[in-house]
Design a protein around this motif. Structure first.
Motif: not given
Length: 641
Positions: A561-565, A570-572, A577-584
């Motif tokens: 995804v776009a970096e500004n997202l 990260s606070k979603s 809940r859907l089993g995902w995480t976010v990294t950058e």
């Protein structure tokens, strides 16, 4: 050198009448997330010894989370296992043997310690060494003549029956082509940090036997990695004094080269005269069988016309050349002179990268391309590559990796015609990027994408249409490609509901046969970084009606995804809940599916077509099969298009 193994040899406890002291290294790996990996102009002493592999290095974490970039750190813990030597006069002679917890009956694997609780013992600082109180640091412990192993006994071991004669051990009888790869697995190409010695443990193999000496030399000199200019000078001195060593070298790798490791200014570097155009040319002359030359922007001033002439014309076995990021005025002037060279009909080079060589004149490409009859890998992203240069690629080439991203001088008609009709890409493409930055330039319009998608071969594994103009009619054209693609970067203009159709058949479609014959996709990575927060509707993406984020969308593992997202995701709570995480990392961000143990082992991401890279979404095509790191890792995974 920092030990590379956690195995500590067993040491028998010393005899009570002859106390000895011993220190053993116990390396403990420690992983920390990289935060701005480029070295600053000044580094603290702790930073120099922290174990950083190299600046801008990219490594994958050992955890079960994909697309996690870390820098490995090695901390060496020195464990005192025996009492001080007899030369040290202590205030107590009471000692305590501590058996191992796993083998409490063992007298071999335990450790001798001074009984700290014994009367009169006040700690190591109270030990007198030659009239001084010492033992306050590792250096003080060295003064106690602490050794790395128990002292050797004078009794020679009895010769075992059936022991092979010298030179006839089973490992020595292996053919060199088998013994070489075994030793290669012990070679550390990238040093623990910019100035720490590496491969010291292999030095003992050089003294083991003639057979192991030959195989170890081959392993040490076949692939040369240069992290700083002092290593280059040391290597050059070795091959100058022993020119036979230069005939072993097959790769010169400057991708980890950091000019600030030893010197803080260009003036200091110039006065040392370690790496200069003259010394680089001398090095190339001493390595006549070189096959891979990997450079980058930090040595572009050292690549002059003579070096280029040597590379292109006087190294007939050279097959891979990488000039990623080289854009200095000196490099531009040197490359601008190559049209005047007396070129042969064809060159042996099959892999060429001029990635982000932004200021090279078009004549350079139009001169080189007709000579590359064996071309397989071509990366000219961000350059002045022209239609004439593209169409001048010989028909004998068999291109598997092609990166034309951000080539503003290319026209869409010629690109589509080349991919549709040119024999060099007929049924051989594995990795293709025609990406562009839509903020400044658009290569493919809706009609161009419509003409491109049907002609793409089934051999394709990675496709980037980033920056292209797309609409919902392209989904039906993309669906057949998703049955063999593993990476897909989408252009602008699609909705979340359109993208979701790539993963499931249409429920309201009257064609029931399509649902019956539906073949699951093979996508591991999808790039949606062209979509802003307003264009990528998260309420729809995370809803129960969409399948992208659901478990049954596997094997999909990474969504860029776009970096500004990043901060928003990260606070979603819905993402978690859907089993995902976010990294950058750097200027890029990804949503990554969490791996469940019940799903079996996680896919490491290693593919033969990625030449050593294990991450998804490469921006740069690798030119050599090697571990990704240094500036190449930065260009591949840290930077924007």
């Amino acid at each position: 050198m920092v030990p590379t193994s956690t195995n500590i040899p067993d040491i028998a406890p010393p005899e009570p009448c002859r106390p000895q002291a011993s220190i053993k290294p116990a390396p403990v790996p420690y992983h920390a997330t990289m935060e701005g990996s480029d070295l600053s102009q000044s580094r603290s002493s702790s930073d120099k010894s922290s174990g950083r592999s190299s600046f801008s290095s990219v490594r994958e974490n050992d955890s079960d989370l994909a697309q996690t970039f870390t820098t490995p750190f090695i901390i060496t813990i020195f464990i005192l296992v025996v009492a001080p030597p007899e030369m040290a006069t202590t205030t107590t002679t009471t000692r305590q043997f501590l058996p191992p917890k796993t083998q409490p009956q063992s007298k071999l694997h335990g450790c001798w310690f001074p009984a700290v609780a014994a009367d009169g013992f006040q700690g190591w600082k109270q030990i007198d060494v030659r009239g001084r109180q010492a033992s306050r640091s590792f250096g003080d412990l060295q003064a106690l003549r602490i050794v790395w192993s128990a002292p050797a006994t004078s009794n020679k071991p009895a010769k075992l029956p059936g022991r092979p004669t010298p030179g006839q051990a089973p490992i020595e009888r292996l053919p060199l082509e088998l013994l070489g790869p075994i030793i290669d697995m012990l070679v550390l190409d990238v040093p623990p940090n910019g100035i720490t010695a590496r491969n010291v443990d292999l030095m003992s193999l050089l003294l083991s036997s003639k057979t192991l000496h030959t195989a170890t030399l081959h392993a040490l000199y076949r692939k040369i990695t240069i992290p700083h200019s002092r290593i280059f000078r040391k290597f050059l001195d070795h091959v100058s004094q022993n020119q036979e060593l230069g005939t072993i070298v097959r790769r010169l790798d400057f991708s980890h080269f950091n000019p600030t490791t030893l010197f803080l200014s260009a003036a200091q570097r110039s006065t040392t005269r370690n790496l200069t155009p003259e010394t680089l040319l001398q090095c190339l002359e001493l390595t006549p069988y070189l096959r891979e030359f990997l450079a980058q922007e930090h040595i572009d001033d050292e690549i002059d016309e003579n070096v280029l002439r040597k590379l292109f014309l006087d190294l007939p076995r050279l097959t891979a050349v990488d000039f990623t990021g080289c854009s200095s005025n000196n490099f531009k002037a040197a490359m601008s002179a190559i049209p005047k060279f007396e070129w042969p009909v064809t060159l042996a080079i099959s892999r060429l990268s001029l990635h982000k060589c932004i200021n090279l004149p078009s004549a350079v490409f139009e001169t080189l391309m007709p000579k590359l009859g064996d071309l397989t890998h071509l990366d000219v992203a961000g350059t002045r590559f022209t239609d004439e240069a593209l169409m001048s690629i010989p028909h004998t080439a068999r291109i598997t990796h092609l990166n034309l991203a951000k080539c503003a001088l290319l026209s869409p008609e010629v690109v589509v015609e080349f991919l549709a009709t040119h024999p060099a890409v007929n049924g051989s493409l594995v990795c293709l990027s025609v990406a562009s930055d839509a903020r400044s330039h658009q290569l493919l319009d809706v009609e161009d994408v419509t003409r491109l998608l049907p002609i793409l071969p089934s051999t394709l594994r990675s496709l980037s249409l980033k920056g292209s103009k797309m609409d919902e009619s392209h989904i039906n054209l993309l669906r057949p490609l998703t049955k063999h693609l593993e990476e897909l970067a989408l252009g602008r203009g699609l909705r979340v509901t359109d993208i979701d159709r790539l993963f499931v058949p249409d429920e309201d479609d009257d064609d029931v046969q399509m649902q019956i014959d539906w073949v699951p996709h093979t996508l591991k990575y999808i790039d949606l970084s062209d979509y802003s927060a307003t264009e990528l509707d998260f309420s729809t993406l995370f809803s129960n009606s969409m399948s992208i984020m659901k478990k049954f969308s596997a094997p999909l593992e990474v969504v860029e995804v776009a970096e500004n997202l990043y901060s928003r995701l990260s606070k979603s709570p819905a993402l978690q809940r859907l089993g995902w995480t976010v990294t950058e990392f750097g200027s890029r961000a990804w949503m990554v599916r969490r791996h469940s143990p019940e799903d079996g082992p996680r896919d490491s991401g290693l593919r033969s077509w990625k030449l050593g890279a294990s991450f998804w979404g490469m921006r740069k095509i690798p030119m050599a099969n090697a571990e990704v790191g240094g500036m190449y890792g930065s260009y591949m995974f840290k930077r924007k298009l």
